[in-house]
Design a protein around this motif. Structure first.
Motif, PDB file in Angstrom:
ATOM      1  N   UNK A  22       0.971  -1.256   0.023  1.00  0.00           N
ATOM      2  CA  UNK A  22      -0.036  -0.117   0.131  1.00  0.00           C
ATOM      3  C   UNK A  22       0.696   1.266  -0.222  1.00  0.00           C
ATOM      4  N   UNK A  23       1.875   1.256   0.941  1.00  0.00           N
ATOM      5  CA  UNK A  23       2.752   2.387   0.957  1.00  0.00           C
ATOM      6  C   UNK A  23       3.396   2.751  -0.549  1.00  0.00           C
ATOM      7  N   UNK A  24       3.837   1.665  -1.159  1.00  0.00           N
ATOM      8  CA  UNK A  24       4.303   1.784  -2.479  1.00  0.00           C
ATOM      9  C   UNK A  24       3.387   2.224  -3.371  1.00  0.00           C
ATOM     10  N   UNK A  25       2.125   1.849  -3.471  1.00  0.00           N
ATOM     11  CA  UNK A  25       1.178   2.431  -4.204  1.00  0.00           C
ATOM     12  C   UNK A  25       0.968   3.877  -4.114  1.00  0.00           C
ATOM     13  N   UNK A  26       0.881   4.204  -2.727  1.00  0.00           N
ATOM     14  CA  UNK A  26       0.786   5.735  -2.347  1.00  0.00           C
ATOM     15  C   UNK A  26       1.882   6.717  -3.219  1.00  0.00           C
ATOM     16  N   UNK A  27       2.937   6.165  -2.806  1.00  0.00           N
ATOM     17  CA  UNK A  27       4.131   6.902  -3.400  1.00  0.00           C
ATOM     18  C   UNK A  27       3.981   6.988  -4.907  1.00  0.00           C
ATOM     19  N   UNK A  28       3.898   5.929  -5.459  1.00  0.00           N
ATOM     20  CA  UNK A  28       3.438   5.932  -6.995  1.00  0.00           C
ATOM     21  C   UNK A  28       2.458   7.048  -7.392  1.00  0.00           C
ATOM     22  N   UNK A  29       1.650   7.015  -6.432  1.00  0.00           N
ATOM     23  CA  UNK A  29       0.264   8.039  -6.755  1.00  0.00           C
ATOM     24  C   UNK A  29       0.865   9.597  -6.541  1.00  0.00           C
ATOM     25  N   UNK A  30       2.030   9.628  -6.049  1.00  0.00           N
ATOM     26  CA  UNK A  30       2.505  11.148  -5.594  1.00  0.00           C
ATOM     27  C   UNK A  30       2.570  11.541  -4.389  1.00  0.00           C
ATOM     28  N   UNK A  31       2.290  10.708  -3.327  1.00  0.00           N
ATOM     29  CA  UNK A  31       2.329  11.106  -1.985  1.00  0.00           C
ATOM     30  C   UNK A  31       3.760  11.690  -1.608  1.00  0.00           C
ATOM     31  N   UNK A  32       3.623  12.731  -0.759  1.00  0.00           N
ATOM     32  CA  UNK A  32       5.057  13.342  -0.665  1.00  0.00           C
ATOM     33  C   UNK A  32       5.746  12.665   0.495  1.00  0.00           C
ATOM     34  N   UNK A  33       4.898  12.120   1.599  1.00  0.00           N
ATOM     35  CA  UNK A  33       5.573  11.327   2.701  1.00  0.00           C
ATOM     36  C   UNK A  33       4.426  10.128   2.845  1.00  0.00           C
ATOM     37  N   UNK A  34       5.035   8.757   3.317  1.00  0.00           N
ATOM     38  CA  UNK A  34       4.089   7.740   3.578  1.00  0.00           C
ATOM     39  C   UNK A  34       4.468   7.440   5.225  1.00  0.00           C
ATOM     40  N   UNK A  35       3.583   7.540   6.095  1.00  0.00           N
ATOM     41  CA  UNK A  35       4.164   6.937   7.326  1.00  0.00           C
ATOM     42  C   UNK A  35       3.240   5.579   7.438  1.00  0.00           C
ATOM     43  N   UNK A  36       4.067   4.616   8.372  1.00  0.00           N
ATOM     44  CA  UNK A  36       3.375   3.324   8.548  1.00  0.00           C
ATOM     45  C   UNK A  36       3.178   2.927   9.727  1.00  0.00           C
ATOM     46  N   UNK A  37       2.044   2.399   9.992  1.00  0.00           N
ATOM     47  CA  UNK A  37       1.760   2.045  11.588  1.00  0.00           C
ATOM     48  C   UNK A  37       1.356   0.482  11.646  1.00  0.00           C
ATOM     49  N   UNK A  38       1.291  -0.313  12.614  1.00  0.00           N
ATOM     50  CA  UNK A  38       0.848  -1.533  12.401  1.00  0.00           C
ATOM     51  C   UNK A  38      -0.463  -1.768  13.524  1.00  0.00           C
ATOM     52  N   UNK A  39      -0.818  -0.658  13.841  1.00  0.00           N
ATOM     53  CA  UNK A  39      -1.822  -0.891  14.769  1.00  0.00           C
ATOM     54  C   UNK A  39      -2.664   0.681  15.210  1.00  0.00           C
ATOM     55  N   UNK A  40      -3.736   0.788  15.526  1.00  0.00           N
ATOM     56  CA  UNK A  40      -4.277   1.980  15.773  1.00  0.00           C
ATOM     57  C   UNK A  40      -3.682   2.952  16.887  1.00  0.00           C
ATOM     58  N   UNK A  41      -2.907   2.449  17.959  1.00  0.00           N
ATOM     59  CA  UNK A  41      -2.062   3.260  18.851  1.00  0.00           C
ATOM     60  C   UNK A  41      -1.065   3.709  18.355  1.00  0.00           C
ATOM     61  N   UNK A  42      -0.294   3.009  17.467  1.00  0.00           N
ATOM     62  CA  UNK A  42       0.838   3.686  16.930  1.00  0.00           C
ATOM     63  C   UNK A  42       0.408   4.590  16.052  1.00  0.00           C
ATOM     64  N   UNK A  43      -0.444   4.479  15.145  1.00  0.00           N
ATOM     65  CA  UNK A  43      -1.053   5.286  14.134  1.00  0.00           C
ATOM     66  C   UNK A  43      -1.448   6.632  14.865  1.00  0.00           C
ATOM     67  N   UNK A  44      -2.072   6.860  16.107  1.00  0.00           N
ATOM     68  CA  UNK A  44      -2.446   8.018  16.828  1.00  0.00           C
ATOM     69  C   UNK A  44      -1.194   8.634  17.246  1.00  0.00           C
ATOM     70  N   UNK A  45      -0.184   8.014  17.585  1.00  0.00           N
ATOM     71  CA  UNK A  45       1.062   8.683  18.186  1.00  0.00           C
ATOM     72  C   UNK A  45       1.631   9.478  16.745  1.00  0.00           C
ATOM     73  N   UNK A  46       1.555   8.689  15.848  1.00  0.00           N
ATOM     74  CA  UNK A  46       2.202   9.307  14.560  1.00  0.00           C
ATOM     75  C   UNK A  46       1.287  10.560  14.011  1.00  0.00           C
ATOM     76  N   UNK A  47       0.106  10.239  14.025  1.00  0.00           N
ATOM     77  CA  UNK A  47      -0.844  11.451  13.759  1.00  0.00           C
ATOM     78  C   UNK A  47      -0.646  12.675  14.582  1.00  0.00           C
ATOM     79  N   UNK A  48      -0.550  12.450  15.913  1.00  0.00           N
ATOM     80  CA  UNK A  48      -0.524  13.581  16.931  1.00  0.00           C
ATOM     81  C   UNK A  48       1.029  14.090  16.836  1.00  0.00           C
ATOM     82  N   UNK A  49       2.158  13.392  16.418  1.00  0.00           N
ATOM     83  CA  UNK A  49       3.187  13.903  16.443  1.00  0.00           C
ATOM     84  C   UNK A  49       3.709  14.611  14.915  1.00  0.00           C
ATOM     85  N   UNK A  50       2.602  14.411  14.076  1.00  0.00           N
ATOM     86  CA  UNK A  50       3.008  14.847  12.533  1.00  0.00           C
ATOM     87  C   UNK A  50       3.131  16.217  12.273  1.00  0.00           C
ATOM     88  N   UNK A  51       2.520  17.097  13.237  1.00  0.00           N
ATOM     89  CA  UNK A  51       2.614  18.534  12.917  1.00  0.00           C
ATOM     90  C   UNK A  51       4.163  18.798  12.857  1.00  0.00           C
TER      91      UNK A  51
END
Ligand code: C2E
Ligand code: MG
Ligand code: MG
Length: 400
Positions: A22-51
């Motif tokens: 999925x990450x590769x597909x997103x890059x090929x669609x032009x995404x500037x940056x692709x972050x990866x998380x393997x569950x919801x809590x990791x995702x929340x940390x990444x979202x909150x720290x992304x600013x």
């Protein structure tokens, strides 16, 4: 330019291979940056720290260890996250539909649901729906003005309310059968304001009749005018259940419609049971009397809240209006289609008309036609419009 151009995306997926694909597909669609998380809590940390480059797009799986996709969606909704979300799962359709509804209910900005395995085209289609932050596609209700009862009553008194008309069309022939009159407030400062901003307040303040009688008069006059032009149409007006507890209502309604020069046989009164019917007897007396005088009676928003089977046994309804929540998307959703089909069948057996409201697409129109539903109303045919435009619409309408 590719659809994902410049986006910061986050893929939430416990399956390593699928996540990397999925990450590769997103890059090929032009995404500037692709972050990866393997569950919801990791995702929340990444979202909150992304600013300061916040996550624009979250693509999330549902079934994950620790925090699953449902919980992640809840947090995103509660935190008012501006990120757009795509749900990606291999689970069954009914479950995905339910999660879709849940995400919307939590206020998540959901672009859609995509089944596994993901195709590039399918993903592109959903990402294309993404609006950049600060675009003018505001969340519903966020920018809606709110009014006090006094302001609303003042507007009613100043004759600032208008009837808009939305056509009801026969599915079989494409002929226009009538129109529903919908209240619009032409506010001097805020422009055109819809019913959500005033109906409930008027009902709670027991002042809804002030508006109802203006609507009845205007709708009756318009319909008389159509008939004079040779258009054999009915007009539908919404009647609040709270009005029905006064046993003089039926006489007042009949009087208002007749004095506008319309025979009650051309008018359908739509009733939604939005609150529990506290005083059943007077309501039944009014409805029986209205029917006796020739008015059509429609059970509006059928299938929701208190608009239920029991209503059909005690009110002499002539029409069943299937709620748009079952109609929109019924072509692609088995459970919705089943509900629509059985409502149509039930109406036929009861000897009353079936109307589908909220028809937005050709696919849903076709499904309703196949289900032998009689009438359709919705954006696919036309949005509610001013009276003068409705006459024009009738003149130029070509049956599909
Ligand atoms: P309703 O009677 O069920 O009217 C249908 C609503 O669905 C209308 O919303 C209409 O604009 C909307 N609609 C029609 N086709 C589509 C479609 O294809 N897609 C979508 N998404 N929506 C569609 P509106 O005009 O905002 O009215 C909302 C509700 O306010 C009405 O629901 C009715 O319950 C109430 N209402 C409107 N006018 C009056 C009135 O004069 N008196 C009373 N008591 N209630 C009214
Ligand atoms: Mg209605
Ligand atoms: Mg309705």
């Amino acid at each position: 330019m590719t659809v994902g151009e410049g986006l910061v995306a986050l893929v939430v997926e416990d399956h390593d291979f699928q996540r990397r694909t999925m990450a590769r597909m997103l890059r090929s669609l032009g995404a500037r940056e692709v972050l990866e998380a393997s569950d919801g809590s990791q995702a929340l940390v990444l979202i909150r720290d992304a600013a300061p480059a916040p996550v624009d797009l979250v693509i999330c799986d549902l079934d994950m260890p620790e925090m699953d996709g449902m919980e992640l969606l809840r947090h995103l909704g509660q935190e008012n996250s501006p990120a757009s979300v795509i749900i990606n799962s291999g689970k069954e359709r009914a479950l995905l539909n339910s999660v879709h509804k849940m995400a919307r209910a939590y206020g998540v900005h959901l672009l859609g649901v995509i089944e596994k395995p993901v195709t590039r085209v399918g993903l592109e289609e959903l990402i294309a729906r993404h609006q950049r932050p600060n675009s003018n596609l505001a969340r519903p209700s966020a920018s809606n003005p709110s009014f006090s009862l006094e302001q609303i009553l003042n507007g009613v008194e100043e004759q600032q309310f208008e009837t808009f008309f939305q056509p009801k069309v026969e599915l079989n022939s494409g002929r226009i059968a009538g129109a529903e009159a919908l209240a619009r407030w032409r506010h001097p400062e805020h422009g055109l304001v819809g019913p959500h901003a005033f109906i409930a307040l008027l009902e709670q303040g027991e002042k809804i009749d002030e508006l109802t009688f203006q609507m009845l008069g205007k709708a009756a006059e318009a319909c008389r005018n159509w008939i004079e032009r040779g258009l054999e149409l009915t007009v539908s007006v919404n009647l609040s259940l709270v009005s029905l507890s006064d046993t003089t209502l039926a006489d007042r309604v009949t009087q208002a419609v007749r004095s506008a020069g319309l025979d009650p046989r051309h008018m359908i009164l739509e009733i939604t049971e939005s609150a529990a019917m506290t005083e059943v007897a007077p309501a039944l007396e009014n409805l029986a009397r209205l029917r006796m005088r020739g008015f059509g009676l429609s059970v509006d928003d059928y299938g929701t809240g208190f608009s239920s089977l029991r209503q059909l046994t005690r009110v002499p309804f002539t029409e069943l209006k299937i709620d748009q929540g079952f109609v929109a998307g019924c072509a692609a959703n088995d459970s919705l289609r089943t509900i629509v089909e059985s409502s149509v069948q039930m109406a036929r057996r009861l000897g009353i008309k079936s109307v589908a409201e909220g028809v937005e697409t050709q696919a849903d129109w076709d499904a309703l036609k196949a289900a032998a539903c009689e009438l359709a109303q919705g954006y696919f045919i036309a949005k509610p419009m001013e009276g003068s435009l409705f006459v024009e619409f009738c003149a130029t309408h070509k049956p599909r």
